[in-house]
Write a protein that holds these residues in place. Structure first.
Motif, PDB file in Angstrom:
ATOM      1  N   ILE A 294      46.410  43.113  37.412  1.00 42.82           N
ATOM      2  CA  ILE A 294      45.618  41.878  37.308  1.00 42.82           C
ATOM      3  C   ILE A 294      45.541  41.457  35.842  1.00 42.82           C
ATOM      4  O   ILE A 294      45.823  42.248  34.939  1.00 42.82           O
TER       5      ILE A 294
ATOM      6  N   ARG B 230      38.923  38.815  40.097  1.00 43.80           N
ATOM      7  CA  ARG B 230      40.343  39.181  40.339  1.00 43.80           C
ATOM      8  C   ARG B 230      40.467  40.632  40.790  1.00 43.80           C
ATOM      9  O   ARG B 230      41.211  40.956  41.710  1.00 43.80           O
TER      10      ARG B 230
ATOM     11  N   ALA C 203      41.702  41.765  44.515  1.00 42.21           N
ATOM     12  CA  ALA C 203      42.936  42.566  44.563  1.00 42.21           C
ATOM     13  C   ALA C 203      42.707  43.872  45.328  1.00 42.21           C
ATOM     14  O   ALA C 203      43.540  44.292  46.143  1.00 42.21           O
TER      15      ALA C 203
END
Length: 596
Positions: A184, A213, A217
């Motif tokens: 990320i 993020r 993820a």
């Protein structure tokens, strides 16, 4: 970054004194040799445990063998942990482990043989004055008897043992070895590795986009494996149902609580009382939203720092002084024992090359406890010192007050003494603090302990309860069903102040504790009992201190729930959880005052 010292370079005053267990390796070897001879005597009792004299002699031998084995084991492992790369102690700890298994096998006939006796014979043993010191052991055996099967069935179940580990093993492999998270972008737009270890650090990142993020993820990755993980968790639940049915328990929950003799009400009370306290968590969420200055609070904001990192530089020497000052309400006797630990090399203080990470308290009956730390000069390390010395002094008091067999306390009680120390230390620091920034930092630290240890663990406990009940009724645990149950619980617990992101419905898939069923509730009950104790100690003074020291001296000499009740904490009632919640409310009030 300072260079880590090699073990041989660590100053002696920062090392624990393992020679208090065995003077040297030669003494260890001698005990090892003697023990192998002594264990052969156990076989002489096989088939003869039908008189009180035989049982008494056999138990006395069992205690002697077990204690020596424990000492050999602890010595080898403490040495191994202080330098895990040292081949001498790698070999010694392997040798001790092997010995432990061997001893376990040699003594394994005792319990089944006594349990095969008729009930009236067992009752006579329980009441026999010559067996008075083993009364609790025999009472426990009798209680277990209802769920012990015939010799042939027990042998069959023992063979199934390896199979029953499969769900946990498969999940461990999938979670630790096979699952790979994507990279990320961090706050500088740089691609960085996302791992189990770095995930929480990303969630603590002040940059909200980084948090989001990382959060997305992780759960997108688990969602790709949802069918496999649901099948694994379902297999674990079915395994539990198999054992509870075969061993004639009314439910998996009751089977899981039976070992510690915990009434079902303790579990259901915890869930019900936390439900009635959810408005407090919702109020804390509202405060979090305000402090973070966001329009919507999301699940990935739960670990975000609420205040700027407040640098508290606390040397080990200062940490000891502050911990002693914080524990002053426990009275002179406790402080004297605490100082004894500080002064007499119970503690291995700093990190060195190849030393085991983390912290623990351990030891063997008859010598003082040992504490492993990896001290850094910060607030967290000071709380770790208070926590581990809580465990150490619990063992120290129990060992001094009781015989070997009764001194070992249960896991249900283990976290109470350590967390009581933390609660008293926190109260002291908050009362002493004059800097609003420092105070807010401490309050945030404390509020998050309530959120993660009481509310979050109770939510996990409720999830386990619902999932097992559904399976016991014959429902299939599909990924959709598991996600729906989990999502609904998150909505219920976090309230209207929280925008509960859909991704969180996959969190059940990454919790390893769900493979050690009905365990997590102990974190919440332990924390509640400790908070209740510290509140009583601070408000009542001496009478509460006396009760608390009585708790520390009780080891495992009675059922856990009775030991706590005698000391003034009745976990079968909502009272201790409500007392803990009143402390949480006070923390929130103080935070609200500071943010006006």
């Amino acid at each position: 970054m300072e260079q880590l010292l090699k073990r041989s370079e660590v100053p002696v005053e920062h090392q624990w004194k393992i020679e208090d267990l065995f003077a040297d390796q030669k003494a260890w070897d001698q005990t090892y040799t003697d023990l192998l001879k002594e264990v052969k005597k156990a076989a002489e009792f096989e088939g003869k445990l039908d008189t009180s004299d035989a049982v008494k002699s056999c138990f006395a031998l069992e205690d002697d063998i077990s204690l020596k084995t424990e000492r050999l084991f602890v010595y080898a492992h403490l040495h191994h942990d202080e330098d895990t790369a040292n081949p001498t102690y790698q070999a010694l700890s392997a040798k001790a482990k092997k010995l432990s298994v061997q001893i376990g096998e040699a003594l394994s006939f005792i319990t089944p043989e006594i349990l095969s006796l008729p009930d009236d014979k067992l009752d006579a043993f329980i009441e026999d004055p010559t067996l008075a010191e083993y009364k609790f052991t025999l009472t426990e055996m009798k209680r277990e008897k209802a769920h012990v099967l015939s010799k042939a069935e027990e042998a069959l179940l023992a063979q199934v043992g390896n199979l029953s580990q499969a769900p946990q093993t498969i999940f461990g492999m999938l979670n630790n070895a096979d699952i790979k998270f994507p990279k990320i972008k961090d706050e500088n737009g740089k691609e960085v590795e996302l791992t189990h270890g770095s995930y929480i650090q990303f969630l603590e990142n002040p940059n909200r986009d980084v948090r989001r993020r990382a959060f997305q993820a992780v759960y997108e990755t688990y969602a790709k494996q949802k069918n496999t993980i649901a099948a694994t968790l379902s297999a674990n639940v079915n395994k539990n149902i198999f054992y509870s049915t075969v061993r004639k328990y009314p439910s998996v929950l009751e089977m899981s609580l039976y070992g510690d003799n915990i009434p079902k009400e303790v579990y259901t009370n915890l869930v019900d009382t936390i439900h009635e306290s959810l408005p407090l968590l919702h109020r804390y969420m509202k405060l979090r939203k305000k402090l973070l200055g966001v329009d919507e609070l999301h699940m990935y904001d739960l670990f975000a720092p609420l205040v700027d990192e407040y640098k508290m530089d606390i040397s080990y020497e200062d940490a000891k002084k502050t911990v002693s000052a914080g524990l002053k309400p426990l009275g002179p006797d406790y402080l004297k024992s605490l100082q004894e630990g500080f002064d007499n090399s119970w503690i291995d203080v700093y990190e060195n090359e190849s030393k085991r990470t983390g912290a623990y308290s351990w030891g063997a009956y008859g010598t003082h406890p040992y504490v492993l730390l990896n001290h850094k000069d910060n607030l967290n390390s000071m709380f770790t010192l208070a926590h581990e010395m809580g465990h150490a002094l619990h063992s120290y008091y129990s060992d001094n007050a009781l015989k070997y067999r009764d001194a070992q306390y249960t896991i249900f009680l283990a976290e109470v003494a350590s967390t009581t120390n933390e609660a008293l230390l926190m109260d002291y620091l908050l009362k002493k603090s004059t800097d609003p920034k420092e105070k807010m930092y401490l309050l945030t630290y404390y509020a998050d302990q309530f959120r993660t240890t009481v509310f979050r663990q109770t939510m996990f406990a409720e999830f386990e309860k619902i999932v097992h009940e559904r399976a016991e009724q014959g429902d299939a645990l599909t990924p959709q069903a598991l996600s729906e149950i989990y999502y609904d619980l998150n909505v219920k617990y976090h309230g209207k102040e929280m925008a509960v992101d859909k991704d969180i419905e996959m969190e059940w898939a990454r919790i390893p504790h769900f493979y050690n069923s009905f365990y997590v509730y102990k974190y919440a009950t332990g924390f509640s009992a400790a908070t209740s104790f510290s509140k009583q100690i601070l408000e009542e003074g001496q009478p509460a201190v006396e009760r608390y020291l009585g708790f520390l001296k009780s080891g495992g000499s009675d059922f856990s729930i009775n030991i706590l009740k005698k000391a003034g904490v009745d976990m079968s009632s909502p009272q201790p959880i409500r007392e803990a919640m009143s402390v949480f409310e006070d923390v929130i009030k103080q935070m609200e005052e500071l943010t006006k």
